[in-house]
Design an enzyme around this catalytic site. Structure first.
Site, PDB file in Angstrom:
ATOM      1  N   CYS A 130       0.807  -1.221   0.000  1.00 18.79           N
ATOM      2  CA  CYS A 130       0.000   0.000   0.000  1.00 18.79           C
ATOM      3  C   CYS A 130       0.839   1.270   0.000  1.00 18.79           C
ATOM      4  CB  CYS A 130      -0.973  -0.010   1.170  1.00 18.79           C
ATOM      5  SG  CYS A 130      -0.252  -0.549   2.721  1.00 18.79           S
ATOM      6  N   TYR A 131       2.075   1.170   0.524  1.00 18.76           N
ATOM      7  CA  TYR A 131       3.002   2.325   0.541  1.00 18.76           C
ATOM      8  C   TYR A 131       4.310   1.914  -0.145  1.00 18.76           C
ATOM      9  CZ  TYR A 131      -0.032   4.538   4.037  1.00 18.76           C
ATOM     10  OH  TYR A 131      -1.089   5.105   4.699  1.00 18.76           O
TER      11      TYR A 131
END
Ligand code: SF4
Ligand code: SF4
Lengths: 499, 133
Positions: A130-131
């Protein structure tokens, strides 16, 4: 006589509240007594402006694209704590720059933010689904941040100790530069203007109290860390919007040989709800006492030389051992006064209203020392007790013989009572050859750096390092030689600790 | 232009009225800005207000009388924008060149400064600066 905070706010709204500064209140209570003062005065404005190391700011940067979960973060090369979600971080006042050291730190980053300057942001991360991003470099000003909130764990000490130094060398402490042999005294806090000293029973100050913080309106949200109200050393946690603050009251600072800090301007309005509070706000510099403490002793419990009042401290001279010693305030009395005056004006101009506290602050909390599972070793635990010594009257040739037989190069010289009077090195002996000098008394160095038996090893290690020496004689309080401690003894211990 | 000269006296020289003699002999105006003496001798900081040649002659006379002289060619500045009147520098100043006024402001009297520089690093906001020229 009792007044409610709501009634006082009504008077502020109507423009007929009587607001005075804490210094003015001293005179009013002195002249008319607390009963009259409570009738006449509605609010007392206090102020202080000093180095408050336990300060910092929460910042939120918003998300980058592609997004990053900042694992480590630097603002102008000062590391901020980012172990809270992805783009939240806390910049602490005493964190040092990795490139500029003591000259720049978290306190300076905070001041630069308040000034609206651009801050360099560098971050690294391990990357997730997600990051995904692992590195980031950008610049921001306070306007680019979603939130910039000054959030200080410990502010506005009710009073603080005054410091001096018994050692024969200058020391650099968080209490400033302390000259040798009680050469000066430093203190902090604004005395009669001190916010917490005007309501030491916490009748009006508590969770939710609106205050002057850094030139803006902020709040108290908890008791401060190390809050010690029974010792007149209360503290508060404070919070406020950094974006609204004024760099006149939020200043990064370098304390020589110690590190960086943040000077914070803070003022608390005290509503005069009854006669008791009127009385406590009438406290004068003559009535506020503190301990003059010897910072020459690097222990938690430092020796107290005497009690002093803030009136003596503010006079600029304090007597110690029959000598008049110059005093430095470390917090600005001028700015403390200015803050109290500004707060008074805000209230008179109906720009600032008082709050009713949501919860009180503790009045019996004590400040406990750290739990340590190992006792810190002191000189006598590690020193060598069997020491070869000589007398001042001994001949240089006899000392030369000792040096040739033993593997060391410092010979302590003691008198007949066992008192250390000096030291002779193998170099001194070599130099003395052929000069016609005969006795050790002619060549010994009498200015010797020594350690005391109960001095912590960490303090001695620091001594060896700053003076560039390899060992020190250990002496009793009476100056008798008890042993010798070398850097070798210390490194053995540190080697053991690391393992 | 005013010259600032630091005179260093040995214990023995300190007993003689050398300064008075030189003032009498030269008629030059000299002002004592700061003086400190103990058993080992001492120092006087002088301001000599005279044309260059005249000041030079006075300095030579001190030297001839066995007094070490040092001309101070420096200046100290207090940046009032930066200074927040904390007073950290105050108690470090050996001559009282830095002092607190009645309204708790810090004031610098350069005349009294002997450029010992101890105050410079102690200032938390770097408001004090000494320049050499
Ligand atoms: S350099 Fe600073 S401390 Fe030294 S005399 Fe001048 S003002 Fe005072
Ligand atoms: S230490 Fe610096 S800021 Fe503080 S009073 Fe002196 S010059 Fe001003």
């Amino acid at each position: 006589m009792n007044k409610s905070v709501a009634a006082i706010n009504d008077r502020i709204k109507r423009g007929d509240a009587v607001v005075v500064t804490a210094e003015e209140m001293v005179e009013i209570v002195r002249e008319r007594g607390e009963v009259e003062a409570a009738k006449e005065v509605d609010v007392v404005a206090t102020g202080t402006f000093g180095a408050m190391c336990s300060s910092g700011a929460w910042l939120n940067f918003g998300h980058a694209d592609p997004p990053i979960k900042m694992q480590r973060l630097w603002l102008n090369d000062v590391e901020a704590y980012s172990g809270v979600a992805a783009v939240d971080a806390y910049i602490g006042a005493t964190q040092l720059s990795e490139t500029r050291g003591f000259e720049y730190g978290g306190g300076h980053v905070i001041e630069d933010l308040v000034r609206g300057q651009e801050i360099e942001v560098k971050a690294i991360a391990y990357g997730t689904d997600c990051y995904p991003r692992k590195e980031l470099e950008t610049t921001v000003t306070k306007d680019d941040l979603n939130q910039a909130v000054l959030c200080n764990p410990r502010n506005a000490y009710q009073r603080y100790v005054a410091a001096t130094n018994s050692r024969d060398e200058t020391i650099y402490t968080y209490m400033g530069t302390l000259l040798p042999n009680y050469g000066n005294v430093t203190y902090s806090g604004s005395g009669a203007l001190s916010p917490l000293h005007n309501d030491p029973n916490y009748e009006t100050i508590g969770v939710g109290t609106r205050i002057f913080l850094g030139g803006a309106q902020g709040y108290i949200f908890w008791e401060g860390t190390q809050h010690a109200p029974t010792k007149a050393m209360g503290t508060i946690m404070t919070i406020g919007d950094l974006k609204e603050m004024d760099a006149r009251y939020i200043r990064g600072a370098t304390i020589e040989g110690y590190g960086t800090s943040l000077y914070v301007g803070l003022g608390i309005p005290i509503p005069i709800i009854n006669e008791r509070v009127a009385k406590t706000t009438g406290i004068s510099d003559e009535e506020i006492r503190t301990n003059l403490t010897d910072y020459g002793v690097p222990r938690r419990e430092r020796p107290i030389l005497r009690e002093v009042t803030y009136a003596e401290l503010k006079s600029g001279r304090v007597e110690v051992g029959g000598k008049e010693i110059p005093v430095s305030p470390l917090s600005s009395l001028k700015q403390a006064r200015e803050i109290a005056g500004t707060l008074k004006k805000w209230i008179e101009d109906k720009k600032f209203f008082l709050t009713q506290t949501v919860e009180g602050l503790s009045t019996d909390q004590v400040f406990q020392p750290m739990r340590q599972i190992t006792a810190a070793p002191v000189a006598k635990d590690l020193m060598t007790r069997e020491v070869v010594t000589a007398k001042p009257s001994d001949s240089i040739t006899s000392a030369a013989k000792i040096f040739s037989k033993q593997n060391f190069d410092h010979l302590p010289i003691v008198d007949e009572k066992g008192k250390l009077v000096g030291i002779v090195t193998s170099w001194d002996i070599a130099v003395a050859v052929g000069t016609g000098k005969r006795r050790l008394s002619e060549i010994l160095t009498s200015k010797v750096i020594v350690a005391s038996e109960n001095e912590p090893i960490d303090a001695i290690a620091r001594k060896l390092e700053t003076h560039g020496i390899s060992g020190v004689p250990v002496v009793s309080t009476g100056g008798e030689l008890r042993g010798i401690l070398t850097s070798e003894d210390i490194s053995k211990l540190i080697g053991r600790r690391r393992r | 232009m005013t010259k600032k000269v630091l005179l260093k006296y040995s214990a023995e020289k300190a007993k003689k009225p050398i300064l008075a003699l030189i003032i009498k002999e030269t008629g030059t105006l000299m002002n004592i800005l700061h003086a400190k003496f103990d058993a080992e001798g001492g120092e006087i900081l002088l301001a000599i207000d005279a044309p260059d040649a005249e000041a030079k002659r006075a300095i030579e006379l001190f030297e001839q009388n066995g007094i070490e002289t040092k001309e101070l060619k420096r200046a100290i500045q207090l940046d009032e924008e930066k200074c927040f009147d904390c007073g950290a520098c105050l108690s470090l100043c050996p001559t009282g060149a830095l002092r607190l006024t009645d309204d708790y402001s810090i004031e610098l009297d350069e005349d009294k400064c002997i450029y010992c520089e101890i105050c410079v690093p102690s200032c938390p906001v770097r408001a004090l600066e000494i320049s050499k020229f």
